[in-house]
Each structure stands twice: as structure tokens, then as C-alpha cells.
Enzyme design. Structure first.
Site, PDB file in Angstrom:
ATOM      1  N   ARG A  25       0.820  -1.215   0.000  1.00 63.88           N
ATOM      2  CA  ARG A  25       0.000   0.000   0.000  1.00 63.88           C
ATOM      3  C   ARG A  25       0.855   1.268   0.000  1.00 63.88           C
ATOM      4  O   ARG A  25       0.489   2.277   0.579  1.00 63.88           O
ATOM      5  CB  ARG A  25      -0.950   0.044   1.202  1.00 63.88           C
ATOM      6  CG  ARG A  25      -2.054  -0.971   1.160  1.00 63.88           C
ATOM      7  CD  ARG A  25      -3.210  -0.488   0.289  1.00 63.88           C
ATOM      8  NE  ARG A  25      -4.194  -1.535   0.128  1.00 63.88           N
ATOM      9  CZ  ARG A  25      -5.317  -1.620   0.858  1.00 63.88           C
ATOM     10  NH1 ARG A  25      -5.595  -0.713   1.741  1.00 63.88           N
ATOM     11  NH2 ARG A  25      -6.148  -2.608   0.653  1.00 63.88           N
ATOM     12  N   ARG A  29      -3.395   6.651   1.160  1.00 65.88           N
ATOM     13  CA  ARG A  29      -3.930   7.868   1.790  1.00 65.88           C
ATOM     14  C   ARG A  29      -2.987   8.553   2.770  1.00 65.88           C
ATOM     15  O   ARG A  29      -3.228   9.684   3.154  1.00 65.88           O
ATOM     16  CB  ARG A  29      -5.250   7.537   2.496  1.00 65.88           C
ATOM     17  CG  ARG A  29      -6.394   7.335   1.538  1.00 65.88           C
ATOM     18  CD  ARG A  29      -7.530   6.585   2.187  1.00 65.88           C
ATOM     19  NE  ARG A  29      -7.108   5.211   2.479  1.00 65.88           N
ATOM     20  CZ  ARG A  29      -7.891   4.300   3.047  1.00 65.88           C
ATOM     21  NH1 ARG A  29      -9.111   4.617   3.430  1.00 65.88           N
ATOM     22  NH2 ARG A  29      -7.441   3.075   3.259  1.00 65.88           N
ATOM     23  N   ARG A  38      -6.357  11.436  -5.993  1.00 67.30           N
ATOM     24  CA  ARG A  38      -7.616  10.729  -5.841  1.00 67.30           C
ATOM     25  C   ARG A  38      -8.794  11.689  -5.972  1.00 67.30           C
ATOM     26  O   ARG A  38      -9.821  11.377  -6.580  1.00 67.30           O
ATOM     27  CB  ARG A  38      -7.679  10.014  -4.503  1.00 67.30           C
ATOM     28  CG  ARG A  38      -8.790   8.988  -4.457  1.00 67.30           C
ATOM     29  CD  ARG A  38      -8.895   8.329  -3.117  1.00 67.30           C
ATOM     30  NE  ARG A  38      -9.751   9.116  -2.243  1.00 67.30           N
ATOM     31  CZ  ARG A  38     -10.396   8.611  -1.208  1.00 67.30           C
ATOM     32  NH1 ARG A  38     -10.245   7.351  -0.891  1.00 67.30           N
ATOM     33  NH2 ARG A  38     -11.157   9.378  -0.463  1.00 67.30           N
ATOM     34  N   ASP A  75      -6.937  -2.731  -7.530  1.00 65.60           N
ATOM     35  CA  ASP A  75      -7.456  -3.378  -6.328  1.00 65.60           C
ATOM     36  C   ASP A  75      -7.821  -4.819  -6.644  1.00 65.60           C
ATOM     37  O   ASP A  75      -8.188  -5.131  -7.780  1.00 65.60           O
ATOM     38  CB  ASP A  75      -8.686  -2.644  -5.785  1.00 65.60           C
ATOM     39  CG  ASP A  75      -8.969  -3.051  -4.344  1.00 65.60           C
ATOM     40  OD1 ASP A  75      -8.358  -2.469  -3.431  1.00 65.60           O
ATOM     41  OD2 ASP A  75      -9.765  -3.990  -4.132  1.00 65.60           O
ATOM     42  N   TYR A 152     -15.006 -11.958  -0.292  1.00 66.51           N
ATOM     43  CA  TYR A 152     -15.737 -10.704  -0.552  1.00 66.51           C
ATOM     44  C   TYR A 152     -16.938 -10.947  -1.464  1.00 66.51           C
ATOM     45  O   TYR A 152     -17.990 -10.322  -1.306  1.00 66.51           O
ATOM     46  CB  TYR A 152     -14.801  -9.659  -1.174  1.00 66.51           C
ATOM     47  CG  TYR A 152     -13.750  -9.138  -0.212  1.00 66.51           C
ATOM     48  CD1 TYR A 152     -14.025  -8.072   0.640  1.00 66.51           C
ATOM     49  CD2 TYR A 152     -12.484  -9.716  -0.144  1.00 66.51           C
ATOM     50  CE1 TYR A 152     -13.074  -7.598   1.524  1.00 66.51           C
ATOM     51  CE2 TYR A 152     -11.522  -9.255   0.737  1.00 66.51           C
ATOM     52  CZ  TYR A 152     -11.824  -8.198   1.574  1.00 66.51           C
ATOM     53  OH  TYR A 152     -10.878  -7.731   2.453  1.00 66.51           O
TER      54      TYR A 152
HETATM   55  O1  CP3 Z   1      -0.160  -1.706  -2.492  1.00 63.37           O
HETATM   56  C1  CP3 Z   1      -0.394  -0.783  -3.291  1.00 63.37           C
HETATM   57  O2  CP3 Z   1       0.014   0.383  -3.125  1.00 63.37           O
HETATM   58  C2  CP3 Z   1      -1.097  -1.131  -4.598  1.00 63.37           C
HETATM   59  C3  CP3 Z   1      -2.517  -0.993  -4.630  1.00 63.37           C
HETATM   60  C4  CP3 Z   1      -3.406  -1.904  -3.807  1.00 63.37           C
HETATM   61  C5  CP3 Z   1      -4.636  -1.453  -3.254  1.00 63.37           C
HETATM   62  N1  CP3 Z   1      -5.291  -2.533  -2.748  1.00 63.37           N
HETATM   63  C6  CP3 Z   1      -5.110  -0.075  -3.285  1.00 63.37           C
HETATM   64  C7  CP3 Z   1      -6.158   0.334  -2.341  1.00 63.37           C
HETATM   65  C8  CP3 Z   1      -3.315  -3.262  -3.532  1.00 63.37           C
HETATM   66  C9  CP3 Z   1      -2.175  -4.235  -3.828  1.00 63.37           C
HETATM   67  C10 CP3 Z   1      -4.520  -3.651  -2.871  1.00 63.37           C
HETATM   68  C11 CP3 Z   1      -4.826  -5.033  -2.469  1.00 63.37           C
HETATM   69  C12 CP3 Z   1      -6.037  -5.308  -1.684  1.00 63.37           C
HETATM   70  N2  CP3 Z   1      -7.266  -4.714  -1.782  1.00 63.37           N
HETATM   71  C13 CP3 Z   1      -6.131  -6.348  -0.739  1.00 63.37           C
HETATM   72  C14 CP3 Z   1      -5.032  -7.339  -0.405  1.00 63.37           C
HETATM   73  C15 CP3 Z   1      -3.987  -6.770   0.485  1.00 63.37           C
HETATM   74  C16 CP3 Z   1      -4.475  -6.449   1.883  1.00 63.37           C
HETATM   75  O3  CP3 Z   1      -4.440  -5.250   2.219  1.00 63.37           O
HETATM   76  O4  CP3 Z   1      -4.791  -7.374   2.621  1.00 63.37           O
HETATM   77  C17 CP3 Z   1      -7.434  -6.322  -0.211  1.00 63.37           C
HETATM   78  C18 CP3 Z   1      -8.004  -7.249   0.857  1.00 63.37           C
HETATM   79  C19 CP3 Z   1      -8.160  -5.298  -0.892  1.00 63.37           C
HETATM   80  C20 CP3 Z   1      -9.589  -4.933  -0.745  1.00 63.37           C
HETATM   81  C21 CP3 Z   1      -9.777  -3.554  -0.258  1.00 63.37           C
HETATM   82  N3  CP3 Z   1      -9.439  -2.427  -0.991  1.00 63.37           N
HETATM   83  C22 CP3 Z   1     -10.262  -3.132   0.986  1.00 63.37           C
HETATM   84  C23 CP3 Z   1     -10.731  -4.062   2.098  1.00 63.37           C
HETATM   85  C24 CP3 Z   1     -10.264  -1.742   0.985  1.00 63.37           C
HETATM   86  C25 CP3 Z   1     -10.812  -0.835   2.045  1.00 63.37           C
HETATM   87  C26 CP3 Z   1      -9.922  -0.717   3.225  1.00 63.37           C
HETATM   88  C27 CP3 Z   1      -9.036   0.485   3.080  1.00 63.37           C
HETATM   89  O5  CP3 Z   1      -7.808   0.358   3.274  1.00 63.37           O
HETATM   90  O6  CP3 Z   1      -9.585   1.544   2.802  1.00 63.37           O
HETATM   91  C28 CP3 Z   1      -9.695  -1.315  -0.245  1.00 63.37           C
HETATM   92  C29 CP3 Z   1      -9.455   0.073  -0.679  1.00 63.37           C
HETATM   93  C30 CP3 Z   1      -8.089   0.429  -1.182  1.00 63.37           C
HETATM   94  N4  CP3 Z   1      -7.325  -0.329  -2.025  1.00 63.37           N
HETATM   95  C31 CP3 Z   1      -7.410   1.663  -0.950  1.00 63.37           C
HETATM   96  C32 CP3 Z   1      -6.215   1.604  -1.671  1.00 63.37           C
HETATM   97  C33 CP3 Z   1      -5.168   2.685  -1.789  1.00 63.37           C
HETATM   98  C34 CP3 Z   1      -7.952   2.810  -0.139  1.00 63.37           C
HETATM   99  C35 CP3 Z   1      -9.004   3.445  -0.975  1.00 63.37           C
HETATM  100  C36 CP3 Z   1      -9.054   4.934  -0.867  1.00 63.37           C
HETATM  101  O7  CP3 Z   1      -8.176   5.624  -1.413  1.00 63.37           O
HETATM  102  O8  CP3 Z   1     -10.024   5.396  -0.247  1.00 63.37           O
END
Ligand code: CP3
Length: 345
Positions: A25, A29, A38, A75, A152
Site C-alpha cells: 500500500r 492515503r 484521488r 485493487d 468478498y
Molecule cells: O499496495 C499498493 O500500493 C497497490 C494498490 C493496492 C490497493 N489494494 C489499493 C487500495 C493493492 C495491492 C490492494 C490489495 C487489496 N485490496 C487487498 C489485499 C492486500 C491487503 O491489504 O490485505 C485487499 C483485501 C483489498 C480490498 C480492499 N481495498 C479493501 C478491504 C479496501 C478498504 C480498506 C481500506 O484500506 O480503505 C480497499 C481500498 C483500497 N485499495 C485503498 C487503496 C489505496 C484505499 C481506498 C481509498 O483511497 O479510499
């Protein structure tokens, strides 16, 4: 020269004095420049499907910190969307999806070849990045593992214990397995397209592998990772695969051998000394600093970072967090972690 990249060398099994480093990640944010981009995109999903802006946020942490790898900005839940489920994000809460819990729901999913209709902007992001990244930075593509993605699709949201997915597995195993098979097939097609577009490494995120035990861990975490890895290796023998069975505990031992992945990513629940003796013996490991240190910083961050580098110094290692950095993290602590890794002897 690909062989010279630090990440590729670690994945090929080389022990390095200073391990390469990137961060789960890393585009997110906690960075003001991410929040600004964003906002420009409108919302998170619009950002994922806007190749110019998705490439921009992927590059931001590379410019700011000089990581050794960039991870595609996208994602894991784009695949269920591409298979036909509705997907949206509720601010402050997380993802929501329409569900697939019956044989009829699974039958209604789109054929896997149709995922490109939705996901082609992601391939365009990869292709922009492969041109724009500095030559010494490795581009990592990714997908969710079938079990994690299915949790999910079955619950329609994130759940603390993956209860709905376990309930479907135990009450209607045929439907559960049909769903997993479809996601597995789609994941192979999706990762292949990322590699065709320029991804040099791919990572399979099984964030909820830890809730699978015994025979279920074998059937739904190990077997799909093996199937995806074998399919990719058949087409792309030189593209390394990183597996991340988060929460696997003792089942991390042997995971590289049974699945064929080149590197195993470790969460912060694993003791580095144990992992050096039982996981790194089979090849490269990645990890595993607790993400909380990116919030709290200070001496504890430095000491823990050094302890991890030291524990893994006898074999191939990619330094990373044990899970994603959180929005309340301080970018200065990220810089301190990198400085600590790169100055440690
Ligand atoms: O790592 C990186 O920088 C690359 C991008 C990336 C994102 N999600 C961007 C993201 C990657 C590799 C993921 C993987 C992901 N997404 C996983 C597996 C890794 C982990 O964290 O366990 C999972 C389970 C998801 C599903 C997901 N996406 C959830 C549960 C959420 C909400 C929780 C949160 O952190 O807000 C997201 C949103 C998400 N994916 C964000 C980002 C940058 C935040 C969204 C935003 O900008 O509001």
C-alpha cells in the site's frame, strides 16, 4: 539490465548486503499527493480505471522515497467486478459488492475472457509504468488469491472472520468450489495480461488465508496458488511469483515448495528467526515489519527494522511491512525505515 535490479536478484535467490525494499500500500492515503490525485479522479474506483492517474499515484512513492519496486495501483476487487458483480466503496467503511452465493449466481458470472472488457485500463496503466519507471525499479503486478477474493464475493463486504465464506464452503461445497475455480481461471487470465503489458513480477494476495486450517488450507490456499503459479510459469518461465498467505503461521513452512512460488511474503505475526530457519531455506522471503511502526516511529521502529534485516541477512530477502501501511502513518517514518535498512551493516 533486468538482472541488475535488486528485486529481481533477491527473487532469483541472491543474498544481498542491503536488501531491496518496497512497501505494501505504498501508494495510499498517508501521502498528501495521493489524496490530491484521488480527488482529481473523483473516487477510488475512478482512480483505478484511469490509466494516467493510476500510473501517477504508482510513481509518487517511487519519487518520494526511492523504493526498489513499484506495485501497480489497482485493487483485488476489480476481478469480481469484471466477472459481473457490482462493486462500490463506502467512505470510511470499505468495499461493498453484490454477492455470488448460489449455483445460479456462479452460472451468471461472465466468462473469464470477458474480464478484459472491464480490466483493459489496468493493462494500460501497466504499460505506461513500464515506460516511465526508473530503470532500476521493478514493476510488480498483482491479484487477490481466489479464497480471499471469494470471501468478498460471498459476503458482499469485508468480514472479521470470513464467516459467510466458511458457511458456504461447509453447506454447499460444490457451489463454493465452482466459484473458486472461476476466480482462479480469471486470475490466470488477468495476471497473464498484466505480464503481457509489462509487469516483471506478480504477487498473489491471500489476505485471509489465516482463517483456513488443515485440509481447507491445502485445498483453498495452497492448491489455487499452485495452479495459478504453474499456469503462469508455463507461459512466462522467467517471471517470478510472490505468494502472500497472510496469517498462515506454521503453514508458511513448505509453502514455496508446495505452490512453486519464488518468494513468500510474511506477515508480522511470524518470528523472523523462525522464518529464517523454516521458510527462507526454500528461497526468498519478503517482510515483515509491523505497519504500526509507520505510525509510532522512533527507536522501536529502528530497532525492529534492524532486527528483521539481521535475522534475514543469511539469505535472499526483500524488506517490506507485514501488511499494508495505514492512512494514519507518518511519511517521515517511512523515510526512517528506508534509511535504517540501507545504512545497516
Ligand atoms: O499496495 C499498493 O500500493 C497497490 C494498490 C493496492 C490497493 N489494494 C489499493 C487500495 C493493492 C495491492 C490492494 C490489495 C487489496 N485490496 C487487498 C489485499 C492486500 C491487503 O491489504 O490485505 C485487499 C483485501 C483489498 C480490498 C480492499 N481495498 C479493501 C478491504 C479496501 C478498504 C480498506 C481500506 O484500506 O480503505 C480497499 C481500498 C483500497 N485499495 C485503498 C487503496 C489505496 C484505499 C481506498 C481509498 O483511497 O479510499
Amino acid at each position: 539490465m533486468t538482472e541488475a535490479k535488486k528485486i529481481m536478484r533477491a527473487l532469483a535467490g541472491e543474498t544481498q548486503d542491503v536488501p531491496p525494499i518496497w512497501m505494501m500500500r505504498q501508494a495510499g492515503r498517508y501521502l498528501p499527493e495521493y489524496r490530491a490525485t484521488r480527488e482529481k479522479a473523483g473516487d477510488f474506483l475512478s482512480l483505478c480505471y484511469n490509466p494516467e492517474l493510476a500510473a501517477e499515484v504508482t510513481l509518487q512513492p517511487i519519487r518520494r522515497f526511492g523504493f526498489d519496486a513499484a506495485i501497480l495501483f489497482a485493487d483485488i476487487l476489480l476481478v469480481p467486478q469484471a466477472l459481473g458483480l457490482d462493486l462500490w466503496f463506502v467512505t470510511g467503511e470499505g468495499p461493498r459488492l453484490s454477492t455470488a452465493t448460489t449455483a445460479a449466481d456462479v452460472a451468471k458470472l461472465k466468462p473469464v475472457e470477458a474480464i478484459h472488457d472491464t480490466l483493459s485500463p489496468v493493462y494500460e496503466t501497466v504499460s505506461i509504468l513500464s515506460k516511465e519507471l526508473p530503470k532500476d525499479v521493478t514493476l510488480i503486478g498483482f491479484a487477490g488469491a481466489p479464497w480471499t477474493v471469494a470471501t468478498y464475493m460471498i459476503a458482499g463486504r469485508g468480514t472479521p472472520d470470513q464467516g459467510p465464506a466458511h458457511a458456504l464452503k461447509d453447506s454447499d461445497r460444490a457451489t463454493f468450489e465452482a466459484l473458486l475455480a472461476r476466480v482462479t481461471e480469471a486470475t490466470i487470465v488477468y495476471l497473464s495480461a498484466q505480464i503481457d503489458a509489462g509487469a516483471e513480477v506478480v504477487k498473489i494476495f491471500d489476505s485471509w488465508a489465516g482463517s483456513l486450517t488443515g485440509a481447507d488450507f491445502e485445498a483453498y490456499a495452497v492448491a489455487p496458488a499452485r495452479e495459478i503459479t504453474a499456469a503462469l510459469k508455463a507461459r512466462y518461465p522467467h517471471v517470478p511469483v510472490i505468494g502472500f498467505p497472510r496469517g498462515a503461521g506454521e503453514a508458511y513452512a513448505g509453502f514455496a515448495k508446495t505452490t512453486g512460488v519464488d518468494c513468500v511474503a510474511l506477515d508480522q505475526g511470524v518470528d523472523p528467526a523462525w522464518a529464517a530457519a523454516h521458510v527462507q531455506t526454500d528461497g526468498c522471503v519478503q517482510g515483515n515489519l509491523a505497519p504500526e511502526h509507520m505510525v509510532t516511529g522512533g527507536e522501536a521502529l529502528v530497532a525492529e527494522t534492524q532486527a528483521i534485516v539481521r535475522a534475514f541477512s543469511g539469505g535472499p530477502h526483500i524488506f517490506n511491512l507485514g501488511h499494508g501501511i495505514t492512512p494514519d502513518a507518518d511519511p517521515d517514518n517511512v523515510a526512517l525505515m528506508i534509511e535504517t535498512v540501507r545504512s545497516f551493516r
